[in-house]
Write an enzyme that holds these catalytic residues in place. Structure first.
Site, mmCIF file in Angstrom:
data_model
loop_
_atom_site.group_PDB
_atom_site.id
_atom_site.type_symbol
_atom_site.label_atom_id
_atom_site.label_comp_id
_atom_site.label_asym_id
_atom_site.label_seq_id
_atom_site.Cartn_x
_atom_site.Cartn_y
_atom_site.Cartn_z
ATOM 1 N N SER A 269 0.855 -1.189 0.000
ATOM 2 C CA SER A 269 0.000 0.000 0.000
ATOM 3 C C SER A 269 0.883 1.228 0.000
ATOM 4 O O SER A 269 1.961 1.230 0.604
ATOM 5 C CB SER A 269 -0.893 0.023 1.244
ATOM 6 O OG SER A 269 -1.575 1.269 1.354
ATOM 7 N N TYR B 108 -2.842 -0.558 9.772
ATOM 8 C CA TYR B 108 -2.783 -0.977 8.376
ATOM 9 C C TYR B 108 -1.473 -0.531 7.736
ATOM 10 O O TYR B 108 -0.761 -1.331 7.102
ATOM 11 C CB TYR B 108 -3.969 -0.382 7.624
ATOM 12 C CG TYR B 108 -4.051 -0.777 6.164
ATOM 13 C CD1 TYR B 108 -4.550 -2.015 5.794
ATOM 14 C CD2 TYR B 108 -3.651 0.100 5.152
ATOM 15 C CE1 TYR B 108 -4.640 -2.383 4.459
ATOM 16 C CE2 TYR B 108 -3.729 -0.256 3.819
ATOM 17 C CZ TYR B 108 -4.228 -1.494 3.479
ATOM 18 O OH TYR B 108 -4.309 -1.860 2.158
#
Length: 259
Positions: A140, A153
């Protein structure tokens, strides 16, 4: 018609039940690969497998190391030696860093980081012994730039990214390449869960930027489609990228300004 370089190659894709994982599985199957599609939810896997005889569903929780070892063994016994591994399985538990629960933090790392370790170890040792293979981890852009409300995350994706690069360094002399594709905002169920009821307004804020959340917008002016990420994954898994390893390819429309 020219035969694809993926014809007959066994590709293992985690998190294949939906979103980016499903797009990757479809893209590899379309290129001629034999796809082992893994997810902990059997329903979406069955639907995916119904689309193509090249896709073979396996229920798996990547957080379970013994289950991962068994899944790799079963896959190679039934389909053949794994030539491509794509790590897509991931969870998102949004929340302020000082308010996250122990459970949210632990589950996020168990899937997003430890799961990549489990699959990378199990498949990587087999690839190294055979002297070839490609591993791609879907990370990500949050791993490279702070995001409010996404501490667990972002940290887990950063861990998965660095692990994949270290794996790539250790396996390079064995002919195994390990790379990362780091998406930005992508039109998936995970993304839409963050948007709430007014999805149109939320999407516009993502594209235009949100100073209140310290986010710049997306210079290309659009949210990525899962297929955009899958195209990058397929490239890095292919022999066209034969001299690329330990690379982190951002596919985010310029959203991080490659910070």
């Amino acid at each position: 018609m020219q035969q694809s370089e993926f014809a007959g190659v066994v590709a293992m894709v985690t998190g294949a039940g939906q979103g980016i994982g499903a797009a990757v599985a479809r893209a590899l199957a379309a290129e001629g690969a034999v796809v082992a599609a893994l997810d902990r939810d059997s329903g979406p896997l069955a639907e995916l497998a119904a689309e193509s005889s090249a896709v073979h569903p396996y229920v798996l929780d990547v957080a379970d190391s013994q289950a991962v070892d068994r899944a790799v063994e079963v896959t190679e016994g039934q389909l053949g030696r794994v030539g491509v591994l794509v790590n897509v399985a991931g969870v998102l538990r949004p929340g302020s860093a000082v308010e996250l629960s122990d459970e949210d933090w632990a589950e996020t790392f168990a899937v997003n980081a430890t799961g990549v370790f489990h699959t990378g170890r199990a498949v990587g040792r087999r690839m190294a012994a055979r002297g070839r293979g490609a591993i791609v981890t879907v990370g990500s852009n949050a791993a490279g730039v702070p995001r409010a409300g996404m501490a667990a995350y972002a940290a887990s994706k950063a861990a998965a990214t660095v692990f994949t690069r270290c794996l790539g360094l250790e396996l390079a002399r064995s002919g195994v390449r390990c790379n990362i594709v780091s998406p930005g905002s992508t039109d998936t169920a995970m993304q839409r869960a963050l948007w709430g009821e007014d999805a149109e307004a939320a999407e516009r804020r993502v594209i235009e930027g949100d100073l209140g959340a310290w986010r710049v917008g997306i210079p290309l002016g659009r949210i990525a489609a899962p297929a955009d990420i899958a195209e990058a994954v397929v490239f890095l898994a292919s022999d066209r990228a034969r001299h690329i390893t330990m690379h982190d390819l951002y596919v985010d429309g310029g959203a991080t300004l490659r910070a």
